[in-house]
Design an enzyme around this catalytic site. Sequence first.
Site, PDB file in Angstrom:
ATOM      1  N   ASP A 172       5.149  -6.305  -3.353  1.00 34.91           N
ATOM      2  CA  ASP A 172       4.324  -7.188  -2.859  1.00 34.91           C
ATOM      3  C   ASP A 172       5.139  -8.448  -2.443  1.00 34.91           C
ATOM      4  O   ASP A 172       5.971  -8.760  -3.151  1.00 34.91           O
ATOM      5  CB  ASP A 172       3.509  -7.728  -4.223  1.00 34.91           C
ATOM      6  CG  ASP A 172       2.240  -8.623  -3.787  1.00 34.91           C
ATOM      7  OD1 ASP A 172       2.319  -9.219  -2.627  1.00 34.91           O
ATOM      8  OD2 ASP A 172       1.586  -8.891  -4.771  1.00 34.91           O
TER       9      ASP A 172
ATOM     10  N   TYR B 106      -5.539 -17.491   9.327  1.00 37.47           N
ATOM     11  CA  TYR B 106      -4.460 -16.422   9.748  1.00 37.47           C
ATOM     12  C   TYR B 106      -3.390 -16.858  10.809  1.00 37.47           C
ATOM     13  O   TYR B 106      -2.026 -16.757  10.630  1.00 37.47           O
ATOM     14  CB  TYR B 106      -5.265 -15.072  10.077  1.00 37.47           C
ATOM     15  CG  TYR B 106      -4.521 -14.141  10.870  1.00 37.47           C
ATOM     16  CD1 TYR B 106      -3.502 -13.343  10.194  1.00 37.47           C
ATOM     17  CD2 TYR B 106      -4.581 -14.085  12.224  1.00 37.47           C
ATOM     18  CE1 TYR B 106      -2.519 -12.701  10.864  1.00 37.47           C
ATOM     19  CE2 TYR B 106      -3.929 -13.041  12.920  1.00 37.47           C
ATOM     20  CZ  TYR B 106      -2.784 -12.321  12.277  1.00 37.47           C
ATOM     21  OH  TYR B 106      -2.030 -11.272  12.944  1.00 37.47           O
TER      22      TYR B 106
ATOM     23  N   SER C 241      -3.466  -9.140   8.072  1.00 36.84           N
ATOM     24  CA  SER C 241      -3.490  -9.275   9.762  1.00 36.84           C
ATOM     25  C   SER C 241      -4.556  -9.843  10.495  1.00 36.84           C
ATOM     26  O   SER C 241      -4.683  -9.577  11.555  1.00 36.84           O
ATOM     27  CB  SER C 241      -3.088  -7.732  10.212  1.00 36.84           C
ATOM     28  OG  SER C 241      -3.990  -6.876   9.924  1.00 36.84           O
TER      29      SER C 241
ATOM     30  N   SER D  17       1.605 -14.175  16.101  1.00 36.59           N
ATOM     31  CA  SER D  17       0.302 -13.446  16.620  1.00 36.59           C
ATOM     32  C   SER D  17      -0.106 -14.489  17.792  1.00 36.59           C
ATOM     33  O   SER D  17       0.173 -15.702  17.754  1.00 36.59           O
ATOM     34  CB  SER D  17      -0.757 -13.193  15.558  1.00 36.59           C
ATOM     35  OG  SER D  17      -1.943 -13.147  16.160  1.00 36.59           O
TER      36      SER D  17
ATOM     37  N   ARG E 286     -11.358  -8.945  26.674  1.00 33.34           N
ATOM     38  CA  ARG E 286     -10.243  -9.886  26.259  1.00 33.34           C
ATOM     39  C   ARG E 286      -8.787  -8.946  26.148  1.00 33.34           C
ATOM     40  O   ARG E 286      -7.879  -9.644  26.811  1.00 33.34           O
ATOM     41  CB  ARG E 286     -10.547 -10.592  25.144  1.00 33.34           C
ATOM     42  CG  ARG E 286      -9.415 -11.352  24.534  1.00 33.34           C
ATOM     43  CD  ARG E 286     -10.063 -11.964  22.995  1.00 33.34           C
ATOM     44  NE  ARG E 286      -8.631 -12.469  22.394  1.00 33.34           N
ATOM     45  CZ  ARG E 286      -7.846 -11.654  21.614  1.00 33.34           C
ATOM     46  NH1 ARG E 286      -8.277 -10.454  21.257  1.00 33.34           N
ATOM     47  NH2 ARG E 286      -6.882 -12.170  20.958  1.00 33.34           N
TER      48      ARG E 286
ATOM     49  N   GLY F 127       4.805  -7.353   7.630  1.00 31.62           N
ATOM     50  CA  GLY F 127       3.699  -6.967   6.457  1.00 31.62           C
ATOM     51  C   GLY F 127       2.887  -8.305   6.330  1.00 31.62           C
ATOM     52  O   GLY F 127       3.475  -9.251   6.831  1.00 31.62           O
TER      53      GLY F 127
ATOM     54  N   ALA G 182       0.967  -1.115  -0.089  1.00 27.92           N
ATOM     55  CA  ALA G 182       0.090  -0.008  -0.205  1.00 27.92           C
ATOM     56  C   ALA G 182       0.821   1.337  -0.026  1.00 27.92           C
ATOM     57  O   ALA G 182       2.034   1.352   0.383  1.00 27.92           O
ATOM     58  CB  ALA G 182      -0.871   0.157   1.439  1.00 27.92           C
TER      59      ALA G 182
ATOM     60  N   SER H  96      -2.587  -7.624  21.550  1.00 25.17           N
ATOM     61  CA  SER H  96      -3.393  -6.761  20.951  1.00 25.17           C
ATOM     62  C   SER H  96      -2.588  -5.338  21.250  1.00 25.17           C
ATOM     63  O   SER H  96      -2.928  -4.646  22.160  1.00 25.17           O
ATOM     64  CB  SER H  96      -4.958  -6.807  21.398  1.00 25.17           C
ATOM     65  OG  SER H  96      -5.311  -8.038  21.555  1.00 25.17           O
ATOM     66  N   SER H  97      -1.961  -5.063  20.197  1.00 31.94           N
ATOM     67  CA  SER H  97      -1.277  -3.778  19.939  1.00 31.94           C
ATOM     68  C   SER H  97      -2.084  -2.614  19.617  1.00 31.94           C
ATOM     69  O   SER H  97      -1.930  -2.365  18.192  1.00 31.94           O
ATOM     70  CB  SER H  97       0.097  -4.012  19.527  1.00 31.94           C
ATOM     71  OG  SER H  97       0.912  -2.873  19.852  1.00 31.94           O
TER      72      SER H  97
HETATM   73  P1  NAI Z   1      -1.951  -3.757   9.334  1.00 35.73           P
HETATM   74  O1  NAI Z   1      -3.041  -4.848   8.639  1.00 35.73           O
HETATM   75  O2  NAI Z   1      -2.575  -2.597   9.769  1.00 35.73           O
HETATM   76  O3  NAI Z   1      -0.532  -3.948   8.695  1.00 35.73           O
HETATM   77  C1  NAI Z   1      -0.238  -4.697   7.759  1.00 35.73           C
HETATM   78  C2  NAI Z   1       0.464  -4.193   6.661  1.00 35.73           C
HETATM   79  O4  NAI Z   1       0.855  -5.494   5.607  1.00 35.73           O
HETATM   80  C3  NAI Z   1      -0.759  -3.334   5.798  1.00 35.73           C
HETATM   81  O5  NAI Z   1      -0.252  -2.054   5.660  1.00 35.73           O
HETATM   82  C4  NAI Z   1      -0.799  -4.170   4.249  1.00 35.73           C
HETATM   83  O6  NAI Z   1      -0.877  -3.224   3.221  1.00 35.73           O
HETATM   84  C5  NAI Z   1       0.578  -4.931   4.269  1.00 35.73           C
HETATM   85  N1  NAI Z   1       0.376  -6.047   3.356  1.00 35.73           N
HETATM   86  C6  NAI Z   1      -0.921  -6.642   3.175  1.00 35.73           C
HETATM   87  N2  NAI Z   1      -0.476  -7.500   2.319  1.00 35.73           N
HETATM   88  C7  NAI Z   1       0.838  -7.356   1.860  1.00 35.73           C
HETATM   89  C8  NAI Z   1       1.405  -7.705   0.665  1.00 35.73           C
HETATM   90  N3  NAI Z   1       1.074  -8.938   0.020  1.00 35.73           N
HETATM   91  N4  NAI Z   1       2.692  -7.404   0.377  1.00 35.73           N
HETATM   92  C9  NAI Z   1       3.213  -6.252   1.098  1.00 35.73           C
HETATM   93  N5  NAI Z   1       2.432  -5.846   2.070  1.00 35.73           N
HETATM   94  C10 NAI Z   1       1.163  -6.193   2.475  1.00 35.73           C
HETATM   95  O7  NAI Z   1      -1.749  -4.573  10.698  1.00 35.73           O
HETATM   96  P2  NAI Z   1      -0.894  -4.178  12.134  1.00 35.73           P
HETATM   97  O8  NAI Z   1      -1.925  -4.214  13.044  1.00 35.73           O
HETATM   98  O9  NAI Z   1      -0.096  -2.911  11.743  1.00 35.73           O
HETATM   99  O10 NAI Z   1       0.107  -5.505  12.311  1.00 35.73           O
HETATM  100  C11 NAI Z   1       1.408  -5.732  11.885  1.00 35.73           C
HETATM  101  C12 NAI Z   1       1.774  -6.969  11.697  1.00 35.73           C
HETATM  102  O11 NAI Z   1       1.637  -7.613  13.330  1.00 35.73           O
HETATM  103  C13 NAI Z   1       1.019  -7.897  11.067  1.00 35.73           C
HETATM  104  O12 NAI Z   1       1.746  -8.789  10.373  1.00 35.73           O
HETATM  105  C14 NAI Z   1      -0.116  -8.669  11.998  1.00 35.73           C
HETATM  106  O13 NAI Z   1      -0.307  -9.980  11.808  1.00 35.73           O
HETATM  107  C15 NAI Z   1       0.799  -8.609  13.202  1.00 35.73           C
HETATM  108  N6  NAI Z   1       0.189  -8.703  14.563  1.00 35.73           N
HETATM  109  C16 NAI Z   1      -0.458  -7.392  14.846  1.00 35.73           C
HETATM  110  C17 NAI Z   1      -1.474  -7.314  16.261  1.00 35.73           C
HETATM  111  C18 NAI Z   1      -2.030  -6.085  16.580  1.00 35.73           C
HETATM  112  O14 NAI Z   1      -2.664  -6.006  17.687  1.00 35.73           O
HETATM  113  N7  NAI Z   1      -1.799  -5.082  15.935  1.00 35.73           N
HETATM  114  C19 NAI Z   1      -1.648  -8.502  16.941  1.00 35.73           C
HETATM  115  C20 NAI Z   1      -0.753  -9.625  16.344  1.00 35.73           C
HETATM  116  C21 NAI Z   1      -0.129  -9.871  15.331  1.00 35.73           C
HETATM  117  C1  15L Z   2      -3.981 -10.128  15.641  1.00 37.03           C
HETATM  118  O1  15L Z   2      -3.496 -10.932  15.248  1.00 37.03           O
HETATM  119  C2  15L Z   2      -4.763  -8.890  14.755  1.00 37.03           C
HETATM  120  O2  15L Z   2      -3.375  -8.521  13.683  1.00 37.03           O
HETATM  121  C3  15L Z   2      -5.056  -7.638  15.275  1.00 37.03           C
HETATM  122  O3  15L Z   2      -5.744  -6.931  14.579  1.00 37.03           O
HETATM  123  C4  15L Z   2      -5.825  -8.114  16.413  1.00 37.03           C
HETATM  124  O4  15L Z   2      -6.986  -8.739  16.118  1.00 37.03           O
HETATM  125  C5  15L Z   2      -5.230  -9.105  17.522  1.00 37.03           C
HETATM  126  O5  15L Z   2      -4.572 -10.021  16.940  1.00 37.03           O
HETATM  127  C6  15L Z   2      -5.916  -9.615  18.632  1.00 37.03           C
HETATM  128  O6  15L Z   2      -6.116 -10.576  18.719  1.00 37.03           O
HETATM  129  O7  15L Z   2      -6.431  -8.744  19.446  1.00 37.03           O
END
Ligand code: NAI
Ligand code: 15L
Length: 272
Positions: free
Chosen positions: A58, A143, A82, A118, A181, A79, A42, A172-173
Amino acid sequence: MTTTSQAPFNRLLLTGAAGGLGKVLRERLRPYAKVIRLSDIADIAPAIDDREEVVTCDLADKQAVHHLVEGVDAILHFGGVSTEHSFEDILGANICGVFHIYEAARRHGVKRVIFASSNHVIGFYKQDEVIDGRSPRRPDSYYGLSKSYGEDMASFYFDRYGIETVSIRIGSSFPEPLNRRMMSTWLSFGDLTQLIERSLYAPNVGHTVVYGASDNKNLWWDNRYATALGYAPQDTSEVFRAKIDAQPMPAADDPAMVYQGGAFVASGPFGD
Ligand code: NAI
Ligand code: 15L
């Protein structure tokens, strides 16, 4: 700004830089690198100075990821998709993507990866169970399965090629917990930054699995392996207790009240 007494890396790569956590880390990681390469599929805000590089990529594109990784010292792999989606929607970004990241790391001699795993790797544990980073995994979704595969990829690339990884099973960040939860799973941005800093600098991590949680009162996770890295969380969800307690109480059998992964356990099926 956070400061570190340890030498900054020459160049760190942050994938997922346009995402929620990517935007937070873009600024908070500056003390740890002379240059940060920011990447996402993005749009990303343009580089603010010559200490930032912006690369659209990508993760499903092996050759593009190979170029992306050239010249970096360590990778923060945030990336990907998520939240829960169909397997087909997750396959390219998360499963092919994590392979492309490690294979590029091998070819370019990158020695350390921080993998944004995660809690959904273990989401089918109940909320009255306490587990640690070595408890058997119980993924709660496609996921969660993709993150479990990423952890196995990290383990394989350490055993086979000596590339070290800290897999952070983030709870959950978000700026604050959004529900009951998350009083257990919440990880403040400050504690996330500290955990990443420890994961970058701690010696001999091999493949270490830790939980990304703040110093919350009702933790389900024995985070001994994060403690071993030197992680000492400074924040707690308790400061939001009154606000969360004012929310309506879900039914006792609501997945959000039963399982560590909450509602993810009840997602799908897809495509019927
Ligand atoms: P988010 O969904 O806001 O960010 C993920 C980014 O990855 C997005 O900007 C998206 O455009 C990019 N992305 C998706 N498909 C892609 C592709 N094919 N190529 C390149 N980029 C791609 O998620 P968030 O909350 O920032 O999380 C960041 C990471 O931390 C993720 O891997 C997520 O699974 C992990 N995570 C986050 C948690 C949270 O509470 N925020 C909890 C557990 C894990
Ligand atoms: C995750 O892995 C997700 O990326 C985030 O959006 C939340 O759903 C988080 O877990 C959660 O369990 O709260």
